[in-house]
Design an enzyme around this catalytic site. Structure first.
Site, PDB file in Angstrom:
ATOM      1  N   LEU A 133       0.867  -1.174   0.000  1.00  0.00           N
ATOM      2  CA  LEU A 133       0.000   0.000   0.000  1.00  0.00           C
ATOM      3  C   LEU A 133       0.906   1.227   0.000  1.00  0.00           C
ATOM      4  O   LEU A 133       1.993   1.209   0.583  1.00  0.00           O
ATOM      5  CB  LEU A 133      -0.898   0.037   1.245  1.00  0.00           C
ATOM      6  CG  LEU A 133      -2.006  -1.008   1.353  1.00  0.00           C
ATOM      7  CD1 LEU A 133      -2.716  -0.873   2.711  1.00  0.00           C
ATOM      8  CD2 LEU A 133      -3.024  -0.868   0.228  1.00  0.00           C
ATOM      9  N   ASP A 134       0.452   2.304  -0.628  1.00  0.00           N
ATOM     10  CA  ASP A 134       1.202   3.555  -0.559  1.00  0.00           C
ATOM     11  C   ASP A 134       1.384   3.956   0.899  1.00  0.00           C
ATOM     12  O   ASP A 134       0.558   3.627   1.759  1.00  0.00           O
ATOM     13  CB  ASP A 134       0.448   4.677  -1.285  1.00  0.00           C
ATOM     14  CG  ASP A 134       0.356   4.434  -2.783  1.00  0.00           C
ATOM     15  OD1 ASP A 134       1.178   3.669  -3.309  1.00  0.00           O
ATOM     16  OD2 ASP A 134      -0.548   5.023  -3.415  1.00  0.00           O
ATOM     17  N   ARG A 135       2.440   4.684   1.166  1.00  0.00           N
ATOM     18  CA  ARG A 135       2.713   5.120   2.531  1.00  0.00           C
ATOM     19  C   ARG A 135       1.503   5.812   3.155  1.00  0.00           C
ATOM     20  O   ARG A 135       1.165   5.571   4.319  1.00  0.00           O
ATOM     21  CB  ARG A 135       3.920   6.064   2.543  1.00  0.00           C
ATOM     22  CG  ARG A 135       4.185   6.683   3.910  1.00  0.00           C
ATOM     23  CD  ARG A 135       5.445   7.523   3.933  1.00  0.00           C
ATOM     24  NE  ARG A 135       5.611   8.176   5.220  1.00  0.00           N
ATOM     25  CZ  ARG A 135       6.678   8.873   5.578  1.00  0.00           C
ATOM     26  NH1 ARG A 135       7.686   9.009   4.731  1.00  0.00           N
ATOM     27  NH2 ARG A 135       6.750   9.436   6.771  1.00  0.00           N
ATOM     28  N   THR A 137      -1.635   5.498   2.494  1.00  0.00           N
ATOM     29  CA  THR A 137      -2.869   4.716   2.455  1.00  0.00           C
ATOM     30  C   THR A 137      -2.851   3.685   3.566  1.00  0.00           C
ATOM     31  O   THR A 137      -1.905   2.913   3.702  1.00  0.00           O
ATOM     32  CB  THR A 137      -3.019   4.005   1.097  1.00  0.00           C
ATOM     33  OG1 THR A 137      -2.999   4.976   0.057  1.00  0.00           O
ATOM     34  CG2 THR A 137      -4.332   3.236   1.035  1.00  0.00           C
ATOM     35  N   ARG A 248      -5.739   6.634  -6.879  1.00  0.00           N
ATOM     36  CA  ARG A 248      -5.542   8.080  -6.720  1.00  0.00           C
ATOM     37  C   ARG A 248      -5.477   8.773  -8.079  1.00  0.00           C
ATOM     38  O   ARG A 248      -6.104   9.828  -8.283  1.00  0.00           O
ATOM     39  CB  ARG A 248      -4.260   8.326  -5.926  1.00  0.00           C
ATOM     40  CG  ARG A 248      -4.291   7.734  -4.527  1.00  0.00           C
ATOM     41  CD  ARG A 248      -2.890   7.614  -3.935  1.00  0.00           C
ATOM     42  NE  ARG A 248      -2.286   8.925  -3.734  1.00  0.00           N
ATOM     43  CZ  ARG A 248      -1.009   9.094  -3.392  1.00  0.00           C
ATOM     44  NH1 ARG A 248      -0.219   8.023  -3.242  1.00  0.00           N
ATOM     45  NH2 ARG A 248      -0.524  10.295  -3.208  1.00  0.00           N
TER      46      ARG A 248
END
Length: 334
Positions: A133-135, A137, A248
């Protein structure tokens, strides 16, 4: 938050292209966050070892040599270190990651990556994330407890992690029903923010299904007219492909950037401000609408090979801003 040790030891292995060269040259080429003068100083002070022996500026390195670098007075930016184990068996974990914590190490965070946090918090030293996961998120992630399990299933992840669903809060009134987005995405070399994804023909194939769940009104933090309400929409997103920043970027390209997204809202100005070394203040967060982006991986359908049927896991531990904004909204969603 977790205390970071003041003394840290970072290990690496000499690469074939650096065989039979000065260790100093190898360090300067690979780890550019220190200048050559800094590496000379660290070698002179005995802070680097080569195969267990203290190295110096004249040490020669060979392929597969083990290099350990001792960092004194080590510090890292603070990140959330709380997490919840949603499911656990002999081989796998489903855990909820907090927003703001990177899954893997970054240029400034090594100790408190989410992978390291899970390993320390579960006493499973080899726990390995099956995806990322993105940082910024938060939400559900599947971990294999052992390297062997990760290697066995990583190439066929879609056979065990069947479906992934996210909740996102966007500004404005999102279209009713379902919206499928198939915009191909890739970086643009002339974009001042190189990692930002754009809709570009010939980009990577990307498919996301969005579902409008609710539209509601709240007072926006930076509203010019105090007391005036602003419309928001709660949207569910299902990833059909797993590209970088896919949800996003797709929402931004549709005209509905996620509230609090520093990269894809407001032209990326707040991401650029942070990249220049400037922190964000409360006035910035007021414009963004939140301290962290309102995107959360809330549901996952998993089918482990030894199960008779898939299982669905859900979690709603949103960041505080998102939790506050959605007060009373989720209860109205059928």
């Amino acid at each position: 938050m977790s205390n970071v040790p003041s003394d840290m030891f970072f290990e690496s292995v000499v690469r074939p292209e650096q065989n039979n060269r000065l260790l100093l040259d190898s360090l300067c080429e690979r780890f550019t966050y220190h200048s050559r003068e800094d590496w000379v100083d660290r070698l002179t002070r005995g802070l680097v070892t080569l195969n267990g022996e203290v190295a110096n500026v004249g040490s020669v390195a060979h392929t597969d040599d083990r290099v350990v670098y001792h960092v004194e007075n080590y510090t890292e930016p603070e990140v959330p270190t709380d997490f919840k184990v949603v499911f656990e068996d002999e081989e796998f974990l489903v855990v909820a990651k907090p927003a703001g914590t990177p899954v893997h190490h970054t240029g400034h965070i090594f100790y408190n990556t989410f992978t390291a946090i899970v390993r320390r918090g579960t006493d499973c030293e080899t726990a390995t994330p099956m995806h990322r996961l993105d940082r910024d998120t938060g939400g559900l992630m599947l971990f294999a407890k052992y390297v062997e399990s990760a290697a066995r299933f990583q190439k066929n992840l879609d056979r065990i992690l069947l479906r992934k669903f996210y909740l996102a809060v966007v500004e404005g009134v999102f279209p009713e029903g379902e919206t499928r987005c198939d915009f191909p995405l890739r970086e643009l070399p002339d974009d001042p923010i190189r990692l930002r994804m754009h809709r570009v023909e010939g980009g990577k194939e990307c498919h996301t299904v969005f579902k409008h769940l609710a539209t509601f009104e709240r007072e926006f933090p930076a509203q010019l007219e105090p007391g005036a309400n602003h419309k928001f929409s709660l949207v569910e997103a299902e990833l059909l492909t797993g590209r970088k920043h896919q949800i996003r970027a797709h929402l931004a390209e549709l005209g509905f950037p996620i509230v609090g997204d520093r990269l894809y809202s407001h032209g990326g100005e707040f991401y650029q401000k942070m990249a220049r070394g400037g922190g964000l203040d409360e006035a910035d967060f007021a414009v963004l609408g939140a301290h962290s982006q309102m995107l959360y991986a809330y549901k996952a359908e998993v089918q482990l090979p030894y199960w008779n049927a898939p299982r669905t896991f859900e979690n709603y531990d949103f960041p505080d801003d998102m939790k506050s904004l959605l007060t009373g909204v989720l209860e109205t969603v059928g």
